[in-house]
Design an enzyme around this catalytic site. Structure first.
Site, PDB file in Angstrom:
ATOM      1  N   ASP A 266       0.819  -1.198   0.000  1.00  0.00           N
ATOM      2  CA  ASP A 266       0.000   0.000   0.000  1.00  0.00           C
ATOM      3  C   ASP A 266       0.854   1.250   0.000  1.00  0.00           C
ATOM      4  O   ASP A 266       1.816   1.365   0.730  1.00  0.00           O
ATOM      5  CB  ASP A 266      -0.892  -0.022   1.250  1.00  0.00           C
ATOM      6  CG  ASP A 266      -2.020   0.960   1.158  1.00  0.00           C
ATOM      7  OD1 ASP A 266      -2.266   1.481   0.067  1.00  0.00           O
ATOM      8  OD2 ASP A 266      -2.649   1.193   2.194  1.00  0.00           O
TER       9      ASP A 266
ATOM     10  N   LEU B 188      -1.859   6.623   3.830  1.00  0.00           N
ATOM     11  CA  LEU B 188      -0.877   6.132   4.791  1.00  0.00           C
ATOM     12  C   LEU B 188      -0.814   4.612   4.672  1.00  0.00           C
ATOM     13  O   LEU B 188      -1.823   3.965   4.378  1.00  0.00           O
ATOM     14  CB  LEU B 188      -1.269   6.506   6.224  1.00  0.00           C
ATOM     15  CG  LEU B 188      -1.356   7.998   6.545  1.00  0.00           C
ATOM     16  CD1 LEU B 188      -1.862   8.190   7.973  1.00  0.00           C
ATOM     17  CD2 LEU B 188      -0.014   8.682   6.358  1.00  0.00           C
ATOM     18  N   ASP B 189       0.364   4.049   4.925  1.00  0.00           N
ATOM     19  CA  ASP B 189       0.488   2.597   4.933  1.00  0.00           C
ATOM     20  C   ASP B 189      -0.432   2.000   5.993  1.00  0.00           C
ATOM     21  O   ASP B 189      -0.818   2.662   6.956  1.00  0.00           O
ATOM     22  CB  ASP B 189       1.926   2.183   5.261  1.00  0.00           C
ATOM     23  CG  ASP B 189       2.918   2.704   4.257  1.00  0.00           C
ATOM     24  OD1 ASP B 189       2.520   2.961   3.111  1.00  0.00           O
ATOM     25  OD2 ASP B 189       4.098   2.849   4.628  1.00  0.00           O
ATOM     26  N   LYS B 190      -0.710   0.739   5.849  1.00  0.00           N
ATOM     27  CA  LYS B 190      -1.551   0.043   6.822  1.00  0.00           C
ATOM     28  C   LYS B 190      -1.001   0.213   8.234  1.00  0.00           C
ATOM     29  O   LYS B 190      -1.745   0.476   9.180  1.00  0.00           O
ATOM     30  CB  LYS B 190      -1.640  -1.446   6.477  1.00  0.00           C
ATOM     31  CG  LYS B 190      -2.420  -2.264   7.499  1.00  0.00           C
ATOM     32  CD  LYS B 190      -2.341  -3.742   7.197  1.00  0.00           C
ATOM     33  CE  LYS B 190      -3.054  -4.543   8.289  1.00  0.00           C
ATOM     34  NZ  LYS B 190      -2.921  -5.997   8.083  1.00  0.00           N
TER      35      LYS B 190
ATOM     36  N   ARG C  74      10.130   5.391   5.260  1.00  0.00           N
ATOM     37  CA  ARG C  74      10.678   4.071   5.570  1.00  0.00           C
ATOM     38  C   ARG C  74      11.910   3.778   4.716  1.00  0.00           C
ATOM     39  O   ARG C  74      12.911   3.244   5.209  1.00  0.00           O
ATOM     40  CB  ARG C  74       9.595   3.007   5.366  1.00  0.00           C
ATOM     41  CG  ARG C  74       8.395   3.205   6.279  1.00  0.00           C
ATOM     42  CD  ARG C  74       7.195   2.374   5.859  1.00  0.00           C
ATOM     43  NE  ARG C  74       7.452   0.947   6.039  1.00  0.00           N
ATOM     44  CZ  ARG C  74       6.621  -0.005   5.617  1.00  0.00           C
ATOM     45  NH1 ARG C  74       5.502   0.338   4.969  1.00  0.00           N
ATOM     46  NH2 ARG C  74       6.911  -1.269   5.827  1.00  0.00           N
TER      47      ARG C  74
END
Length: 446
Positions: free
Chosen positions: A206, A242-244, A350
């Site tokens: 995602d 946003l990422d999970k 990240r």
């Protein structure tokens, strides 16, 4: 003048949605497909067989973008060794997902030596002749679900939500329900959303802060849904994601004007985005700017990579992040780091954190593993507290990243608005435990 808004520390709810950009499609020059015996083509589905009209050309271009109808004919080479059928096909078509290949196999669209094989784990061997047609993507439909949303701000035009960790933003294969989209549909009293035939990243892939494309609402994917109150066409959209595993603030556009206006602000990099993270180790220097392009990691499709120097590929995109250390924790085993984004690339923080050698704590995909955390923290922790340390690390269930603040120009009032939300309980708990080991606050001259 900014209008400040804050929300409670409770992080029980949230929502948002957007489609993923199309994946890069196969190129004959792709180095992953060197075999001279390889044949890849697209099979037209038009009953007339004609591709002269603009509509047909656009349809074919769309098919190339999402692989639907792509046909692979190839012979397993002597260098392939013993391989699963799904792995081998994936290696021959650059950019396609393993899940998409597996779906095609299970649908009976793959033959090996002229025989249909519907088992994805079937082993191919040297000399096997494989014929594969990639299945067409079916529209994804999201239905409203009564999912509690932690709404920080809402008016007729925008919605700002505090997204909890572990919530997926939009439906995708394997995550058809329980997403932010499902909650938004219920909250906004919309019947359903039909997603166009585009390749969706799996939940592990995602995007974070990716560009948006809007969704059509209503039974017909080509029809808009008309508001019972205003009669205006409603095509709500997520302006960023946003990422999970990431918690924090997101903005959702509730009408097309707001969507376009907010998207333009993201394009011009005028949106204010402030994140906080816990890292594995302390960056050096303790404040700086990372300007390293980000592209898909060729060795791991669910991961992005910061690519510098001569290794930059055509798919890598400009990415810039500013960071500074707020606290040095656990004797240097970790740090509380603030991030300000200048661009919004997939997994940007990240990937840049990994590039700096300080992957986010708990980020198993980018190197911030539990074993790494223990190797950094154990030598800096009194032996009497090693048991507590092991328990702390074992409880890491996500990468420690939180979208702390979000500021933008309201698309209708043109007022600059600014929202803040403190990290949720799981993040605060880990931070508190690391502070108990030791903490040194770091200050910078403005």
């Amino acid at each position: 003048m900014l209008s400040p808004y804050t929300c409670s520390t409770s992080l029980a709810k949230s929502f948002l949605f957007q489609s993923s950009p199309p994946l890069s499609c196969f190129s004959p020059r792709n180095p992953r497909t060197p075999s001279s015996a390889l044949r890849i083509c697209f099979v037209a589905s038009s009953s007339s067989g004609s591709t002269n009209s603009d509509e047909d050309q656009e349809d074919l271009a769309g098919r190339r973008a999402n692989f639907g109808g792509l046909q692979l004919e190839d012979t397993v080479s002597i260098n392939s060794g013993k391989l699963r059928l799904d792995s081998w096909i994936s290696s021959r078509i650059g950019g396609i997902s393993r899940a998409r290949v597996q779906s095609s196999i299970r649908s009976g669209l793959v033959t090996v030596n002229g025989r249909v094989v519907d088992k994805v784990s079937h082993n191919v061997k040297t000399g096997d002749k494989v014929n594969c047609t990639i299945s067409e993507l079916q529209p994804l439909r999201a239905v409203p679900e009564d999912i509690p949303l932690d709404i920080v701000f809402e008016d007729e035009h925008v919605l700002v939500v505090n997204k909890p960790a572990h919530m997926v933003v939009h439906p995708a294969p394997g995550n058809a329900t329980g997403t932010l989209v499902n909650g938004v549909l219920h909250h906004c009293s919309l019947p359903l959303v039909a997603f166009s035939n585009e390749e969706f990243l799996s939940e592990a892939e995602d995007n974070s802060d990716a560009e948006l494309s809007s969704f059509s609402t209503g039974e017909n994917p080509n029809d808009g849904l008309y508001s019972r109150r205003s009669g205006a066409s409603i095509r709500p959209g997520i302006v960023h994601r946003l990422d999970k595993g990431t918690s924090g603030l997101l903005v959702v556009a509730k009408d097309e004007h707001s969507h376009a206006h907010l998207s333009e602000q993201f394009k011009l990099h005028t949106i204010q985005r402030l994140y906080v993270s816990l890292t594995s180790g302390v960056p050096s220097p303790m404040a700086g700017r990372v300007e390293v392009p980000i592209g898909r990691d060729l060795n791991n499709r669910i991961r992005m990579a910061a690519i510098s120097g001569s290794n930059i590929s055509r798919q890598a995109r400009h990415a810039a992040s500013r960071y500074k250390v707020i606290e040095i924790l656990a004797g240097g085993g970790s740090a509380l780091v603030e991030w300000r984004l200048e661009t919004g690339r997939t997994h940007q923080i990240r990937a840049h954190a990994k590039y700096l050698g300080i992957p986010l704590l708990g980020d198993e995909v980018y190197g911030g593993t539990k074993s790494m955390a223990l190797s950094l923290l154990r030598p800096r922790t009194p032996p009497s507290r090693h048991g507590q340390l092991l328990q702390l690390v074992s409880q890491l269930e996500r990468h420690c990243l939180h979208a702390l603040a979000l500021g933008f120009m309201h698309p209708h009032t043109m007022e600059n608005v600014y929202f803040q939300c403190p990290p949720p309980a799981d993040f605060a708990e880990i931070l508190g435990q690391l502070r108990k080991i030791s903490t040194v606050k770091h200050s910078f001259e403005e």
